[in-house]
Design a protein around this motif. Sequence first.
Motif, PDB file in Angstrom:
ATOM      1  N   LEU A   5       6.939  28.693 -12.554  1.00  0.00           N
ATOM      2  CA  LEU A   5       6.158  27.575 -12.009  1.00  0.00           C
ATOM      3  C   LEU A   5       4.907  27.449 -12.852  1.00  0.00           C
ATOM      4  CD1 LEU A   5       5.479  25.412  -9.891  1.00  0.00           C
ATOM      5  CD2 LEU A   5       4.472  27.247  -8.513  1.00  0.00           C
ATOM      6  N   LYS A   6       4.745  26.305 -13.491  1.00  0.00           N
ATOM      7  CA  LYS A   6       3.606  26.038 -14.369  1.00  0.00           C
ATOM      8  C   LYS A   6       2.695  25.036 -13.660  1.00  0.00           C
ATOM      9  CE  LYS A   6       2.858  23.839 -18.773  1.00  0.00           C
ATOM     10  NZ  LYS A   6       3.517  23.278 -19.947  1.00  0.00           N
ATOM     11  N   ALA A  26      13.843  29.219  -5.821  1.00  0.00           N
ATOM     12  CA  ALA A  26      14.567  28.004  -6.208  1.00  0.00           C
ATOM     13  C   ALA A  26      14.228  26.806  -5.335  1.00  0.00           C
ATOM     14  CB  ALA A  26      16.067  28.267  -6.179  1.00  0.00           C
ATOM     15  N   ASP A  27      13.903  27.044  -4.082  1.00  0.00           N
ATOM     16  CA  ASP A  27      13.687  25.926  -3.158  1.00  0.00           C
ATOM     17  C   ASP A  27      12.207  25.680  -2.839  1.00  0.00           C
ATOM     18  OD1 ASP A  27      13.358  28.252  -1.710  1.00  0.00           O
ATOM     19  OD2 ASP A  27      14.468  27.564   0.045  1.00  0.00           O
ATOM     20  N   VAL A  28      11.308  26.030  -3.760  1.00  0.00           N
ATOM     21  CA  VAL A  28       9.886  25.792  -3.532  1.00  0.00           C
ATOM     22  C   VAL A  28       9.654  24.284  -3.380  1.00  0.00           C
ATOM     23  CG1 VAL A  28       9.221  25.673  -5.981  1.00  0.00           C
ATOM     24  CG2 VAL A  28       7.558  26.408  -4.275  1.00  0.00           C
ATOM     25  N   THR A  29       8.761  23.914  -2.450  1.00  0.00           N
ATOM     26  CA  THR A  29       8.519  22.500  -2.168  1.00  0.00           C
ATOM     27  C   THR A  29       7.200  22.024  -2.770  1.00  0.00           C
ATOM     28  OG1 THR A  29       7.312  22.899  -0.109  1.00  0.00           O
ATOM     29  CG2 THR A  29       9.732  22.725   0.037  1.00  0.00           C
ATOM     30  N   THR A  35      -0.371  23.259  -1.780  1.00  0.00           N
ATOM     31  CA  THR A  35      -1.215  24.145  -0.962  1.00  0.00           C
ATOM     32  C   THR A  35      -1.762  25.303  -1.787  1.00  0.00           C
ATOM     33  OG1 THR A  35      -0.010  23.560   1.047  1.00  0.00           O
ATOM     34  CG2 THR A  35      -1.246  25.627   1.087  1.00  0.00           C
ATOM     35  N   VAL A  36      -0.889  25.915  -2.596  1.00  0.00           N
ATOM     36  CA  VAL A  36      -1.319  27.020  -3.463  1.00  0.00           C
ATOM     37  C   VAL A  36      -2.350  26.535  -4.476  1.00  0.00           C
ATOM     38  CG1 VAL A  36      -0.549  28.593  -5.290  1.00  0.00           C
ATOM     39  CG2 VAL A  36       0.756  28.402  -3.177  1.00  0.00           C
ATOM     40  N   GLU A  60       5.165  21.982 -12.533  1.00  0.00           N
ATOM     41  CA  GLU A  60       6.564  21.841 -12.917  1.00  0.00           C
ATOM     42  C   GLU A  60       7.221  23.207 -12.976  1.00  0.00           C
ATOM     43  OE1 GLU A  60       6.246  19.813 -16.636  1.00  0.00           O
ATOM     44  OE2 GLU A  60       5.397  21.534 -17.665  1.00  0.00           O
ATOM     45  N   ILE A  61       8.518  23.209 -12.763  1.00  0.00           N
ATOM     46  CA  ILE A  61       9.294  24.434 -12.888  1.00  0.00           C
ATOM     47  C   ILE A  61       9.986  24.387 -14.242  1.00  0.00           C
ATOM     48  CG2 ILE A  61      11.249  25.767 -12.026  1.00  0.00           C
ATOM     49  CD1 ILE A  61      10.476  24.798  -9.212  1.00  0.00           C
TER      50      ILE A  61
END
Length: 71
Positions: A5-6, A26-29, A35-36, A60-61
């Motif tokens: 995750l960039k 894989a399923d990060v929203t 929020t992070v 982006e992933i």
Amino acid sequence: MSKVLKMTFNLLPKGTFIVAVDGVKADVTETEVRTVMESIKASGVFKPKAGEIDSIATAEIVEQTTTPVIA
């Protein structure tokens, strides 16, 4: 295949700052990532040399494949 995750932030007075997290699920929203990123911005935990974190730019992933050349 590794996923990273960039997260890119805009800096004041100018420029960008990137935080990369390896092994993202894989399923990060979008909500979780936003929020992070807002937490990172608000906490001041990172002190980039080029300036101060001003705002969220992008996230982006990135999928990476490693191919050994010499093992």
